[in-house]
Enzyme design. Structure first.
Site, mmCIF file in Angstrom:
data_model
loop_
_atom_site.group_PDB
_atom_site.id
_atom_site.type_symbol
_atom_site.label_atom_id
_atom_site.label_comp_id
_atom_site.label_asym_id
_atom_site.label_seq_id
_atom_site.Cartn_x
_atom_site.Cartn_y
_atom_site.Cartn_z
ATOM 1 N N SER A 41 12.638 -20.834 26.789
ATOM 2 C CA SER A 41 13.648 -21.516 25.966
ATOM 3 C C SER A 41 13.160 -21.715 24.536
ATOM 4 O O SER A 41 13.865 -22.299 23.714
ATOM 5 C CB SER A 41 14.011 -22.859 26.587
ATOM 6 O OG SER A 41 12.841 -23.622 26.814
ATOM 7 N N THR A 62 59.800 -34.201 13.499
ATOM 8 C CA THR A 62 59.614 -34.242 14.946
ATOM 9 C C THR A 62 60.200 -32.922 15.438
ATOM 10 O O THR A 62 61.183 -32.425 14.853
ATOM 11 C CB THR A 62 60.342 -35.430 15.618
ATOM 12 O OG1 THR A 62 61.730 -35.331 15.334
ATOM 13 C CG2 THR A 62 59.828 -36.774 15.102
ATOM 14 N N HIS A 63 59.592 -32.353 16.456
ATOM 15 C CA HIS A 63 60.009 -31.021 16.949
ATOM 16 C C HIS A 63 60.010 -29.986 15.821
ATOM 17 O O HIS A 63 60.794 -29.038 15.859
ATOM 18 C CB HIS A 63 61.405 -31.067 17.591
ATOM 19 C CG HIS A 63 61.598 -32.217 18.525
ATOM 20 N ND1 HIS A 63 61.246 -32.173 19.851
ATOM 21 C CD2 HIS A 63 62.072 -33.472 18.301
ATOM 22 C CE1 HIS A 63 61.513 -33.338 20.420
ATOM 23 N NE2 HIS A 63 62.008 -34.145 19.500
ATOM 24 N N SER A 81 43.254 -10.622 0.564
ATOM 25 C CA SER A 81 43.359 -9.559 1.550
ATOM 26 C C SER A 81 42.823 -8.286 0.933
ATOM 27 O O SER A 81 42.972 -8.058 -0.273
ATOM 28 C CB SER A 81 44.827 -9.389 1.942
ATOM 29 O OG SER A 81 45.058 -8.079 2.401
ATOM 30 N N LYS A 132 47.991 -11.833 -1.519
ATOM 31 C CA LYS A 132 47.631 -12.816 -0.497
ATOM 32 C C LYS A 132 46.578 -13.836 -0.943
ATOM 33 O O LYS A 132 45.649 -13.517 -1.655
ATOM 34 C CB LYS A 132 47.096 -12.100 0.752
ATOM 35 C CG LYS A 132 48.133 -11.293 1.489
ATOM 36 C CD LYS A 132 49.118 -12.169 2.241
ATOM 37 C CE LYS A 132 48.539 -12.715 3.513
ATOM 38 N NZ LYS A 132 48.624 -11.817 4.634
ATOM 39 N N ASN A 159 44.709 -16.415 1.523
ATOM 40 C CA ASN A 159 44.678 -16.832 2.927
ATOM 41 C C ASN A 159 43.862 -18.098 3.149
ATOM 42 O O ASN A 159 42.758 -18.223 2.625
ATOM 43 C CB ASN A 159 44.086 -15.714 3.794
ATOM 44 C CG ASN A 159 44.945 -14.467 3.775
ATOM 45 O OD1 ASN A 159 46.165 -14.552 3.635
ATOM 46 N ND2 ASN A 159 44.309 -13.312 3.892
ATOM 47 N N GLU A 212 41.982 -22.100 9.161
ATOM 48 C CA GLU A 212 42.169 -21.222 10.322
ATOM 49 C C GLU A 212 40.907 -21.172 11.176
ATOM 50 O O GLU A 212 40.967 -21.207 12.406
ATOM 51 C CB GLU A 212 42.546 -19.803 9.864
ATOM 52 C CG GLU A 212 43.989 -19.716 9.412
ATOM 53 C CD GLU A 212 44.316 -18.373 8.769
ATOM 54 O OE1 GLU A 212 45.344 -17.807 9.108
ATOM 55 O OE2 GLU A 212 43.540 -17.903 7.923
ATOM 56 N N TYR A 219 15.856 -32.992 38.698
ATOM 57 C CA TYR A 219 15.884 -31.950 37.675
ATOM 58 C C TYR A 219 15.993 -30.561 38.289
ATOM 59 O O TYR A 219 15.345 -30.251 39.285
ATOM 60 C CB TYR A 219 14.612 -32.017 36.804
ATOM 61 C CG TYR A 219 14.568 -30.903 35.775
ATOM 62 C CD1 TYR A 219 15.197 -31.059 34.543
ATOM 63 C CD2 TYR A 219 13.966 -29.681 36.066
ATOM 64 C CE1 TYR A 219 15.199 -30.022 33.614
ATOM 65 C CE2 TYR A 219 13.961 -28.644 35.140
ATOM 66 C CZ TYR A 219 14.581 -28.828 33.918
ATOM 67 O OH TYR A 219 14.589 -27.800 33.011
ATOM 68 N N LYS A 243 21.042 -26.870 26.145
ATOM 69 C CA LYS A 243 20.690 -26.954 24.723
ATOM 70 C C LYS A 243 21.578 -26.138 23.797
ATOM 71 O O LYS A 243 22.083 -26.656 22.796
ATOM 72 C CB LYS A 243 19.226 -26.567 24.534
ATOM 73 C CG LYS A 243 18.335 -27.677 25.019
ATOM 74 C CD LYS A 243 16.917 -27.248 25.174
ATOM 75 C CE LYS A 243 16.248 -28.138 26.201
ATOM 76 N NZ LYS A 243 16.797 -28.018 27.568
HETATM 77 N N1 ARG Z 1 12.490 -26.111 28.989
HETATM 78 C C1 ARG Z 1 12.841 -27.010 30.024
HETATM 79 C C2 ARG Z 1 14.255 -27.529 29.811
HETATM 80 O O1 ARG Z 1 14.763 -27.337 28.780
HETATM 81 C C3 ARG Z 1 11.887 -28.161 30.039
HETATM 82 C C4 ARG Z 1 11.742 -28.803 31.375
HETATM 83 C C5 ARG Z 1 11.111 -27.857 32.308
HETATM 84 N N2 ARG Z 1 10.762 -28.472 33.525
HETATM 85 C C6 ARG Z 1 10.457 -27.737 34.603
HETATM 86 N N3 ARG Z 1 10.124 -28.380 35.667
HETATM 87 N N4 ARG Z 1 10.533 -26.437 34.587
HETATM 88 O O2 ARG Z 1 14.864 -28.107 30.678
#
Ligand code: ARG
Length: 460
Positions: A24, A156-157, A278, A284, A286, A291, A318, A326
């Site tokens: 990660s 309205t509408h 455009s 144009k 835009n 948007e 966990y 994340k």
């Molecule tokens: N990178 C992990 C996460 O974002 C950290 C926690 C990892 N814990 C584990 N027991 N593998 O959740």
């Protein structure tokens, strides 16, 4: 570098594909500052209860400061071999200070560590977002103040309904954003609770003092169940829900800006720096920014769905699934921040075209309700007056005129109760001024609300 912390248990290294798949670091490196903040508080607590020596603590503090400096200077080579930000930072620390670095992880786990990091990170993000909401509200208040007397058709509408003040319309969004800000601030209380100390899932055998760590980190309370502390991400889901509602509000305003800018309406203009041309049609201009805000709203609602789905089937405590929290969360924060920033700037660049708004009011029989109310005040039951006005509107429409263009004798042919003073109520300005109560569209009320909001914003 090639050796994993837990590699002693395995008889072959993890496959390259698995390494890439499970790492990660590419995204959680943005938690580094908060990871260090959490570690420093943890170390300080460990020293206070006698688990770490003062020398170890000093070494950890010095080492972490160096790492912070290197992060600021963008000098760190984050390593996929070390999987995530927690192991990267610990490894860097240990390279610098040796055994003291290896003692830091006493009495904690990455499970409570990561939950703590995200909460610290999100707490800061919320504070920033609350400030940005306020800035956008201020931009809208300035427009409301300046254009309290500008008459526009209220719909309205999507049909012209009654005249309203343009300022009143802006204030509707100030109210929505006010609730968005409240939701953010309220959610912050639930973000601001400390998981650290839950360790992997059951707590730790070390005599830790969670109150000490919590105080150092500015948490307002401590998660009271270790299983819950490491496993739930409801605070992130709640934040993303609040963000979705906020974006939904901005998406509605965007939708309005888009058609107000269209030459068919031409109610407002936005500064050229918020528009694009455009590549083929030279005429144009835009409204790309509104948007995109409308488009990005879908993306944030998608993140909400993603996070809530991520959570829904996980048994306690966990699971690695949670690593997937994340990217949606980071993207939500980034998108909301970028959107609020650009929006405030864009609203400061809005020019209002009162003539066009007024012309639209005059085309839509917007004061028909005022005529009906007028007749009620002269003694006619509302249902009867509704019918009288409907007939008058029909005639005016056939003649291509507004109600206020009909001569008195023509109006009187619909009801004898109508007299010369009717023309006061048939003007859009008269219609606005007549709605002079809390929450009404009278310019006097608009100005009072602007005042009220300026006071509220001063206290945030
Ligand atoms: N990178 C992990 C996460 O974002 C950290 C926690 C990892 N814990 C584990 N027991 N593998 O959740």
């Amino acid at each position: 570098m090639s050796e994993k912390k837990w590699s002693g248990r395995f008889n072959e290294p993890v496959s390259e594909l698995v390494k890439q798949y499970t790492a990660s670091i590419d995204f959680d490196k943005s938690l580094a500052k908060y990871d260090i903040q959490g570690s420093l508080a943890h170390a300080q607590m460990l020293q206070q209860v006698g688990i770490l020596s003062s020398e170890d603590l000093s070494a950890i503090q010095a080492g972490m400061n160096e790492i912070l400096q290197e992060i600021a200077e963008n000098k760190i080579n984050w390593s996929v071999d070390l999987e995530d930000v927690h192991m990267n930072v610990e490894h860097l620390l240990t390279l610098k200070i040796g055994d003291a670095g290896k003692r830091l992880h006493t009495g904690r786990s990455r499970n409570d560590q990561v939950a703590t990091d995200i909460r610290l990170w999100l707490r800061d993000a919320i504070d920033f977002i609350v400030d940005l909401i306020k800035d956008l509200q201020t931009a809208l208040l300035n427009l409301a103040d300046e254009h309290a007397d500008v008459v526009m058709p209220g719909f309205t509408h999507m049909q012209v309904a009654q005249p309203i003040s343009f300022g009143h319309h802006m204030l509707a969004y100030v109210e929505m954003l006010g609730r968005d800000s409240e939701r953010m601030q309220d959610c912050r209380h639930r973000v601001n609770r400390m998981p650290l100390g839950a360790a992997a899932l059951a707590g730790t055998t070390f005599p830790i003092k969670r109150e000490v760590t919590a105080k150092l980190l500015g948490f307002e309370s401590i998660c009271q169940n270790s299983l819950d502390a490491v496993s739930d991400r409801d605070f992130a889901i709640e934040f993303t829900a609040a963000s979705s509602i906020l974006m939904m509000h901005l998406s509605r305003l965007s939708e309005e800006l888009i058609y107000w800018i269209s030459p068919r309406f031409a109610f407002i203009d936005i500064a050229d720096r918020f528009c694009t041309g455009s590549s083929i049609m030279p005429q144009k201009k835009n409204p790309d920014v509104p948007e995109l805000v409308r488009g990005k709203t879908g993306r944030i609602v998608g993140h909400l769905m993603g996070l809530i789905t991520l959570m829904k089937s996980q048994p306690l405590a966990y699971n690695k699934d949670n690593q997937e929290d994340k990217e949606p969360l980071f993207d939500t924060v980034k998108t909301v921040i970028d959107t609020l920033r650009i929006y405030a700037d864009m609203m400061r660049g809005v020019t209002v075209k009162p003539e066009n708004m007024r012309a639209a009011v005059m085309q839509g029989f917007a004061t028909a309700t005022d005529l009906a109310d007028y007749l009620v005040k002269k003694g006619l039951p509302f249902r009867d007056s509704h019918e009288v006005v409907a007939k008058a509107v029909r005639m005016a429409e056939e003649q291509g005129q507004d109600l206020s263009d009909l001569p008195l004798d023509v109006l009187q042919s619909f009801s004898k109760l109508i007299t010369e003073d009717v023309y006061h109520v048939l003007t859009p300005e008269g219609s606005l001024n007549a709605r002079n109560h809390i929450g009404g569209t009278a310019p006097e009320q608009v100005r009072a609300q602007v005042e009220r909001w300026r006071n509220i914003l001063q206290q945030i």
